[in-house]
Write an enzyme that holds these catalytic residues in place. Structure first.
Site, PDB file in Angstrom:
ATOM      1  N   ASN A  49      37.206  32.564  40.235  1.00 22.32           N
ATOM      2  CA  ASN A  49      38.430  32.061  39.605  1.00 22.32           C
ATOM      3  C   ASN A  49      39.522  32.053  40.673  1.00 22.32           C
ATOM      4  OD1 ASN A  49      40.569  31.416  37.982  1.00 22.32           O
ATOM      5  ND2 ASN A  49      40.680  33.401  36.941  1.00 22.32           N
TER       6      ASN A  49
ATOM      7  N   LYS B 195      42.340  30.784  40.609  1.00 25.10           N
ATOM      8  CA  LYS B 195      43.705  30.794  40.050  1.00 25.10           C
ATOM      9  C   LYS B 195      44.552  29.711  40.741  1.00 25.10           C
ATOM     10  CE  LYS B 195      42.941  35.533  38.718  1.00 25.10           C
ATOM     11  NZ  LYS B 195      43.469  36.865  38.476  1.00 25.10           N
TER      12      LYS B 195
ATOM     13  N   HIS C 282      42.097  33.271  29.324  1.00 24.34           N
ATOM     14  CA  HIS C 282      42.385  34.239  30.395  1.00 24.34           C
ATOM     15  C   HIS C 282      43.699  34.953  30.082  1.00 24.34           C
ATOM     16  CE1 HIS C 282      43.228  35.972  34.299  1.00 24.34           C
ATOM     17  NE2 HIS C 282      41.965  35.785  34.583  1.00 24.34           N
TER      18      HIS C 282
ATOM     19  N   GLU D 148      46.073  35.751  31.887  1.00 27.68           N
ATOM     20  CA  GLU D 148      47.252  35.172  32.532  1.00 27.68           C
ATOM     21  C   GLU D 148      47.766  33.947  31.775  1.00 27.68           C
ATOM     22  OE1 GLU D 148      45.597  34.896  36.478  1.00 27.68           O
ATOM     23  OE2 GLU D 148      45.710  37.073  36.670  1.00 27.68           O
TER      24      GLU D 148
ATOM     25  N   GLU E 232      37.580  41.468  30.456  1.00 28.30           N
ATOM     26  CA  GLU E 232      38.524  41.722  31.544  1.00 28.30           C
ATOM     27  C   GLU E 232      39.647  42.615  31.040  1.00 28.30           C
ATOM     28  OE1 GLU E 232      38.426  38.516  34.724  1.00 28.30           O
ATOM     29  OE2 GLU E 232      39.763  37.757  33.196  1.00 28.30           O
TER      30      GLU E 232
ATOM     31  N   GLY F 188      44.049  41.968  39.052  1.00 30.02           N
ATOM     32  CA  GLY F 188      45.101  41.574  39.989  1.00 30.02           C
ATOM     33  C   GLY F 188      45.504  42.643  40.988  1.00 30.02           C
TER      34      GLY F 188
ATOM     35  N   SER G 152      39.398  43.271  39.366  1.00 30.83           N
ATOM     36  CA  SER G 152      39.171  43.953  40.647  1.00 30.83           C
ATOM     37  C   SER G 152      37.693  44.114  40.986  1.00 30.83           C
ATOM     38  CB  SER G 152      39.881  45.316  40.670  1.00 30.83           C
ATOM     39  OG  SER G 152      41.262  45.157  40.456  1.00 30.83           O
TER      40      SER G 152
HETATM   41  P1  PGA Z   1      40.956  39.959  40.080  1.00 33.41           P
HETATM   42  O1  PGA Z   1      41.087  38.861  38.932  1.00 33.41           O
HETATM   43  O2  PGA Z   1      39.511  39.936  40.537  1.00 33.41           O
HETATM   44  O3  PGA Z   1      41.895  39.492  41.142  1.00 33.41           O
HETATM   45  O4  PGA Z   1      41.345  41.271  39.482  1.00 33.41           O
HETATM   46  C1  PGA Z   1      40.116  38.729  37.935  1.00 33.41           C
HETATM   47  C2  PGA Z   1      40.546  37.663  36.959  1.00 33.41           C
HETATM   48  O5  PGA Z   1      41.729  37.600  36.609  1.00 33.41           O
HETATM   49  O6  PGA Z   1      39.735  36.839  36.537  1.00 33.41           O
END
Ligand code: PGA
Length: 263
Positions: free
Chosen positions: A18, A20, A105, A107, A175, A181, A223
């Site tokens: 992903n 982003k 997601h 976000e 998640e 993040g 993470s």
């Molecule tokens: P991250 O993001 O691996 O940077 O924690 C995971 C995600 O938001 O899909």
């Protein structure tokens, strides 16, 4: 209704990049994709999915002739067309080579996507024949374990009206928001993840029965990185990963894909 994507064997691990809102230019996106192609080229038994920003999707997918990597969108709207400024429809996504789409997601949920919107998006994408990567996860954990009822409600609302046939086209990405993040403390403990995968399977089994539950991969996001993915599979029982930051580095992402193939 269209169900043109084969049901994926559950034993195959799934690793999703992903990206982003990264990288900033098409040239960088191409370079990153080339890197990922190289670092994942010899890996068997893993379904690798790259979800770039929409704006790079056409270019990357039309120039890719291999079969190891599939493409996904990071979001989708629930209608097929019309006056929806800035939105992308399920048919548009399919038309540019996406087979998958991330829905719900965290976000996006913080930007106002509620349970109903997530549900509408998931249904519309499935009806178009896209496979849905359905994100769920609690914002925080409390001693009273009210986060469990939150997960139940979040999952049940997304799945309402989804048939068992459609269910086989869903990947659940668990998640926990507190693990996602840069600001996160790190990934969750494998034991906690194992408990959560059991809990999610129980919710799905109550609704669809055990034989359908077995077809739904439950992957982990938050993470996920080269140093923790092995135990998240072996002890956490993850069927794969939704990878944010580490997917922006071809070597790290390749390592995660390789680890998934051998764990
Ligand atoms: P991250 O993001 O691996 O940077 O924690 C995971 C995600 O938001 O899909």
């Amino acid at each position: 209704m269209c169900y043109n994507i084969c049901t994926m064997a559950k034993s195959k691990k799934i690793v999703i990049a992903n990206w982003k809102m990264n990288p900033s230019t098409l040239a960088e996106a191409k370079k990153l994709f080339e890197g990922i192609k190289k670092t994942t080229s010899r890996v068997a038994n893993v379904q690798t999915i790259v979800c770039p920003p929409f704006i790079y999707l056409t270019e990357l997918s039309k120039n890719y002739s291999g079969n190891k990597i599939a493409f996904g969108g990071q979001n989708v709207f629930w209608e097929s067309g019309g006056a929806r400024t800035g939105e992308i429809s399920p048919p548009m996504l399919k038309n540019v080579g996406a087979q998958f789409v991330i829905v719900g997601h965290s976000e996006r949920r913080v930007q106002g996507e509620d349970f109903n919107i997530v549900h509408k998006k998931a249904r519309a994408a499935l009806k178009e024949g896209l496979r849905v990567i359905l994100c769920i996860g609690e914002r925080e954990r409390d001693k009273e374990a009210t986060y469990l009822s939150f997960i139940k409600e979040e999952l049940e609302s997304a799945l309402s009206g989804i048939s068992s046939k459609m269910l086989s086209h869903i990947i659940i990405a668990y998640e926990p928001i507190w693990a996602i993040g840069k600001a996160a403390k790190g990934a969750m403990e494998p034991q906690e993840l194992h408990e959560m995968t059991i809990f999610i399977k129980k919710i799905i089994t109550e609704k669809y029965g055990r034989q359908h539950t077995l077809k739904v991969p439950i992957i982990y996001g938050g993470s996920a990185e080269p140093g923790n993915v092995e135990t998240l599979i072996t002890k956490g029982m993850a069927d794969g990963f939704l990878v944010g930051r580490a997917s922006l580095d071809a070597d790290s992402f390749g390592f995660i894909v390789k680890t998934a193939s051998t764990s």
